[in-house]
Design an enzyme around this catalytic site. Structure first.
Site, mmCIF file in Angstrom:
data_model
loop_
_atom_site.group_PDB
_atom_site.id
_atom_site.type_symbol
_atom_site.label_atom_id
_atom_site.label_comp_id
_atom_site.label_asym_id
_atom_site.label_seq_id
_atom_site.Cartn_x
_atom_site.Cartn_y
_atom_site.Cartn_z
ATOM 1 N N ASP A 160 11.854 0.547 -0.683
ATOM 2 C CA ASP A 160 11.263 -0.542 0.084
ATOM 3 C C ASP A 160 9.793 -0.220 0.348
ATOM 4 O O ASP A 160 9.447 0.911 0.695
ATOM 5 C CB ASP A 160 12.012 -0.724 1.410
ATOM 6 C CG ASP A 160 11.580 -1.975 2.132
ATOM 7 O OD1 ASP A 160 12.180 -3.037 1.866
ATOM 8 O OD2 ASP A 160 10.641 -1.904 2.953
ATOM 9 N N ILE A 161 8.925 -1.221 0.173
ATOM 10 C CA ILE A 161 7.483 -1.022 0.388
ATOM 11 C C ILE A 161 7.214 -0.961 1.888
ATOM 12 O O ILE A 161 7.613 -1.851 2.645
ATOM 13 C CB ILE A 161 6.682 -2.168 -0.246
ATOM 14 C CG1 ILE A 161 6.953 -2.216 -1.758
ATOM 15 C CG2 ILE A 161 5.187 -1.996 0.019
ATOM 16 C CD1 ILE A 161 6.379 -3.445 -2.449
ATOM 17 N N ASN A 219 0.644 -8.974 3.504
ATOM 18 C CA ASN A 219 0.625 -10.431 3.427
ATOM 19 C C ASN A 219 -0.180 -11.035 4.576
ATOM 20 O O ASN A 219 -0.973 -11.968 4.383
ATOM 21 C CB ASN A 219 2.053 -10.987 3.456
ATOM 22 C CG ASN A 219 2.766 -10.813 2.129
ATOM 23 O OD1 ASN A 219 2.130 -10.743 1.079
ATOM 24 N ND2 ASN A 219 4.084 -10.750 2.164
ATOM 25 N N ASP A 223 1.658 -10.055 -3.646
ATOM 26 C CA ASP A 223 2.223 -10.073 -5.004
ATOM 27 C C ASP A 223 1.656 -8.927 -5.840
ATOM 28 O O ASP A 223 2.354 -8.324 -6.657
ATOM 29 C CB ASP A 223 1.921 -11.404 -5.693
ATOM 30 C CG ASP A 223 2.722 -12.553 -5.116
ATOM 31 O OD1 ASP A 223 3.681 -12.296 -4.369
ATOM 32 O OD2 ASP A 223 2.390 -13.720 -5.406
ATOM 33 N N GLU A 251 10.607 -7.265 -1.039
ATOM 34 C CA GLU A 251 9.804 -6.073 -1.331
ATOM 35 C C GLU A 251 10.682 -4.859 -1.611
ATOM 36 O O GLU A 251 10.233 -3.722 -1.529
ATOM 37 C CB GLU A 251 8.845 -5.770 -0.174
ATOM 38 C CG GLU A 251 9.505 -5.365 1.135
ATOM 39 C CD GLU A 251 9.832 -6.524 2.038
ATOM 40 O OE1 GLU A 251 9.930 -6.308 3.256
ATOM 41 O OE2 GLU A 251 10.002 -7.661 1.545
#
Length: 355
Positions: free
Chosen positions: A216-217, A224, A233, A259
């Protein structure tokens, strides 16, 4: 007639909006850009409109890089269904054509059979050489026509076989695209669900090790919120690229959702899986994030990783649940780290969940 005119006027209005946007923003009037703005004008693709409005509000313009990314993310994958429909229509067309040729050939066969029967009766009653000659000449003509019909049928069937083979290849290519995440180029969730099920069955049947990584980021929402969804993105693409460069061979990579990413490692025990996970984490962190539209350096991306290993008696859901709990433990314990089910943090996490 009135309905046709109404449709004409409606679509022309969309076209004028699209051209007006291209003109006012001084963009190149290429088909890709026209399609983006035409879809924008219709309002049918809400996510596309949202990202365009957000980017324009933030920067007042859309760069070529922005337009390319918007098209790849919000439009290109929608064409898959249309392409499947077109290939299906062509297959049906080929079948219809072949059935017509076969019907004609069957008709010709019936005619030829009648000619043979008639010739047999005529020969039995023929009394002169001229009559026999006429009957034989008629048979030769019928045989020649039958030969031509069979040759035409053979040629058409060969052509159809080649055409259907080409269409089959097209469908295979479309099927591959339907299992691919258009943004990152990795497998999508549908691909992951299919592949992990097969991998788990194979590992259990062969009593072989299998490990799962869920990634997971870290702080993705802040990218964002701070820089816009197009930059978000770009972060997803960066992680996808790192996975492509790090994961090779029989290992399975996919965008799990949002993500989150997943890596299935067949024939891989927990210790080896931890090494792979840390290589990925370091590979992602080594890349510098640069904003395409301005060239601004935005810093580095980090990921958290949870690792689980298949046990006898496990099913796919159990394997995923443990990897997910490990991932959550990595998040709660500072992020930018790898945690597996053998780590004490995982034990604490599962205890807290039970409690």
């Amino acid at each position: 007639m009135v309905k046709v005119l109404d449709e004409h006027e409606r679509t022309m209005a969309f076209a004028e909006v699209a051209l007006g946007q291209i003109r006012s923003l001084k963009q190149t009037a290429i088909p890709r850009n026209y399609e983006i703005w035409y879809v924008y004008a219709t309002g049918y693709n809400a996510p596309l409109n949202k990202i365009i409005n957000e980017t324009l509000a933030r920067h007042g313009k859309l760069t070529e890089a922005d337009l390319e990314q918007i098209y790849d993310t919000y439009l290109s994958h929608i064409k898959t269904t249309d392409r499947i429909d077109k290939v299906g229509a062509r297959v049906i067309g080929e079948i219809d054509d072949v059935m017509t040729v076969l019907s004609n050939a069957l008709g010709m066969t019936g005619t030829y059979d009648a000619s043979l029967s008639g010739a047999s009766e005529q020969l039995s009653s023929a009394s002169s050489r001229e009559q026999i000659k006429a009957i034989v000449e008629a048979l030769l003509r019928s045989t020649g026509e039958m030969r031509e019909t069979n040759k035409a049928l053979e040629d058409r069937l060969t052509l159809s076989k080649n055409e259907i083979s080409n269409l089959q290849q097209s469908l295979e290519a479309i099927r591959a695209e339907s299992l691919t995440d258009p943004l990152t180029g990795l497998g999508n969730r549908k691909y992951f669900d299919r592949m992990i099920g097969m991998a788990v069955q194979s590992a259990l049947a062969g009593d072989e090790p299998l490990s799962l990584l869920l990634l997971d980021i870290d702080h993705f929402k802040s990218f964002n919120d701070s820089y816009g969804h197009l930059t978000g993105d770009q972060v997803l693409r960066l992680v996808g690229l790192s996975l492509k460069q790090t994961i090779k061979g029989q290992d399975i990579t996919a965008r799990y959702g949002g993500e989150e990413f997943a890596v299935v490692l067949p024939n891989t025990a927990l210790r080896q899986a931890l090494t792979v996970a840390d290589h990925i984490r370091r590979a992602v962190m080594a890349k510098e994030l640069k904003k395409k539209s301005t060239g601004e350096i935005l810093g580095r991306v980090t990921i958290s990783v949870g690792v689980s290993m298949l046990k006898q008696g496990d099913d796919t859901d159990a394997l995923i649940e443990r990897a997910d709990a490990c991932l959550y433990a990595a998040k709660r314990n500072g992020r930018n780290r790898v945690i597996c089910e053998a780590d004490p943090e995982y034990a604490v996490e599962t205890h807290n969940q039970v409690a």
